[in-house]
Design a protein around this motif. Structure first.
Motif, short mmCIF file in Angstrom:
data_model
loop_
_atom_site.label_atom_id
_atom_site.label_comp_id
_atom_site.label_asym_id
_atom_site.label_seq_id
_atom_site.Cartn_x
_atom_site.Cartn_y
_atom_site.Cartn_z
N GLY B 182 -26.80 -42.32 -13.75
CA GLY B 182 -28.29 -41.81 -13.45
C GLY B 182 -28.32 -40.48 -12.52
O GLY B 182 -29.38 -39.82 -12.51
N SER B 204 -31.82 -40.73 -7.85
CA SER B 204 -32.56 -41.00 -9.21
C SER B 204 -33.06 -42.37 -9.33
O SER B 204 -33.89 -42.78 -10.11
CB SER B 204 -31.28 -41.02 -10.48
N ARG B 205 -32.50 -43.40 -8.51
CA ARG B 205 -33.28 -44.84 -8.56
C ARG B 205 -34.37 -44.63 -7.91
O ARG B 205 -35.35 -45.48 -8.30
CB ARG B 205 -31.88 -45.68 -7.66
N SER B 206 -34.60 -44.17 -6.83
CA SER B 206 -35.93 -43.90 -6.05
C SER B 206 -37.15 -43.44 -7.06
O SER B 206 -38.22 -43.76 -7.13
CB SER B 206 -35.84 -43.13 -4.92
N ARG B 208 -36.99 -43.46 -10.20
CA ARG B 208 -37.11 -44.64 -11.49
C ARG B 208 -37.95 -45.44 -11.06
O ARG B 208 -39.02 -46.17 -11.55
CB ARG B 208 -35.63 -45.02 -11.92
N GLU B 231 -37.21 -46.43 -0.53
CA GLU B 231 -35.85 -46.63 -1.20
C GLU B 231 -34.75 -45.83 -0.73
O GLU B 231 -33.70 -46.24 -0.30
CB GLU B 231 -35.84 -46.35 -2.67
#
Lengths: 281, 281
Positions: B182, B204-206, B208, B231
């Motif tokens: 990601g 990228s996680r945040s 998403r 996050e």
């Protein structure tokens, strides 16, 4: 003679000319054309295949207390003159066409050359000039552009940003055109009353005095400037904005005129600000 | 694949291509090429006849305390990658070639769009970007230019000055390329230790998380930003530079995501500043 009023039509036409291999000459003007402008047009005709004159009183090069509103506009008369010297196309946009809502990009020559001479009294002037001339080069796809020596500092600034931004256009400087009296041709001469017009002869007369002294061997910059200043101070209607002497085209301060140099002045005659210059050496 | 190191040779070559009617694609890069860059090259190959990649770590877009000296330079490896995707020519000048002595002209996008997001912490960054990209457009005579969405604000700024200065080039924005994890591809990822690289996944996680919430109907900008911020704050190695949400491409403040919008962030992981974004709507 074609007349274009929108950026899109002018640029698309110019790009087609380029694809056909034509060499485009541009003469940027603010209209109110005189013999000086027409001399530029003739030089462009000689050097290129297709001559575009732009006629645009550019708001971004006028300060808040300058003569943007009063600047003479006479487009139909200009067109007749342009047609008479064989200009191929005129680009004549409205201010909103060149600076639509949201416009915010400026070309800024940040060096000393924009802070001297006219730049000292007109802080945003050359930013406006550099921005509009960059736009005009892009819109007209000019290979050659023609500017008058009367705005010698403008020529220096244009050459600087053309080099810095790698614009593929060649700059030509054409000598000053004068009336028989010696007065440099200028669209702003229309502001002068008959009395002021006589007073305005002090600009070219003072420069001629300096030139004579230079030709007789005078090389001291302070002495040459003092000659000019004294002559202008003898004219009651004249008030000096600047009289200065710099190397040309670098515009660096000099004490003696050993190399090519620009003796330039700006003088107010009544409310009208006039400029003139000569190149020595 | 041709390699040009001087402005003159590159520009003369490009002008000849144009005269032959070729359509030129430009992909400006600072080298240290990764899959994101190669995706841009492939897009350029599809859309044009002749693809020029520029490889130039541009000093004028780095602030005094930024990573200009440390920025990875690996020109030979870059050339192998460029050749593998069929790039036709590389322009690789030295800083002195682009900014010779006396250089002093800058293209400055003076509007709000350069003061937000990355512009808030990097005051001269977009002046440097606008100046070098204008130069590259003039030197390469590009008809089409390709930029990655990862630098979304850069794309907005480039579109702005291209429109304002009437540059005859079309701007293409290509989606972000990510690693399987990601993480958005970036030349600066080489600065990250293995531990930091894991921590960097929080970017990228945040985004998403916010995208999921948006897709489930959340439209409140403050709520979406708070989700991302929370996050990232959960990752000990991460320190937020900004998390922001603006309309796109106007970059105007919004309270609810009713139109196309840019959710963008800059986060320091250790000493490395990384950026990432998604477009919602």
């Amino acid at each position: 003679m074609k007349i274009f009023r929108t950026v899109k039509e002018m640029q698309e036409f110019a790009l087609r000319l380029k694809q056909e291999g034509r060499r485009i000459g541009l003469v940027p003007t603010m209209g109110a054309l005189h013999e000086g402008h027409l001399t530029l047009m003739r030089a462009a005709k000689e050097a290129t295949d297709f001559v575009i004159a732009s006629v645009f009183v550019n708001p971004t090069q006028f300060g808040p207390n300058e003569d943007f509103d009063a600047y003479p506009r006479r487009f139909e008369e200009d067109c007749r003159k342009l047609e008479s010297v064989g200009v191929d196309a005129v680009f004549h946009p409205e201010p909103d066409e060149m600076y639509p809502q949201g416009f915010c990009t400026y070309v800024n020559v940040e060096g000393d050359i924009t802070h001297k001479l006219c730049g000292a009294q007109r802080p945003i002037h050359f930013r406006g000039v550099a921005t509009v001339v960059t736009k005009l080069f892009n819109i007209t796809q000019a290979d050659e552009a023609f500017f008058g020596q009367k705005d010698a500092q403008q020529v220096v600034v244009v050459c600087r940003f053309v080099q810095d931004l790698n614009l593929p256009v060649h700059i030509n400087m054409v000598p000053i055109v004068r009336e028989e009296s010696g007065l440099a041709r200028s669209s702003r001469n229309v502001y002068l009353s008959p009395e002021e017009k006589t007073a305005a002869l002090v600009l070219s007369r003072s420069l001629r005095l300096a030139k004579d002294a230079y030709e007789k061997g005078e090389r001291n910059a302070a002495v040459l400037k003092a000659l000019v200043t004294k002559e202008i101070e003898g004219e009651p209607l004249a008030s000096i904005d600047y009289v200065d002497l710099f190397s040309f085209p670098a515009l660096e301060a000099i004490e003696t005129v050993d190399e090519k140099s620009l003796l330039a002045l700006a003088v107010r005659i009544g409310k009208t600000r006039l400029i003139d210059n000569i190149i020595l050496g």
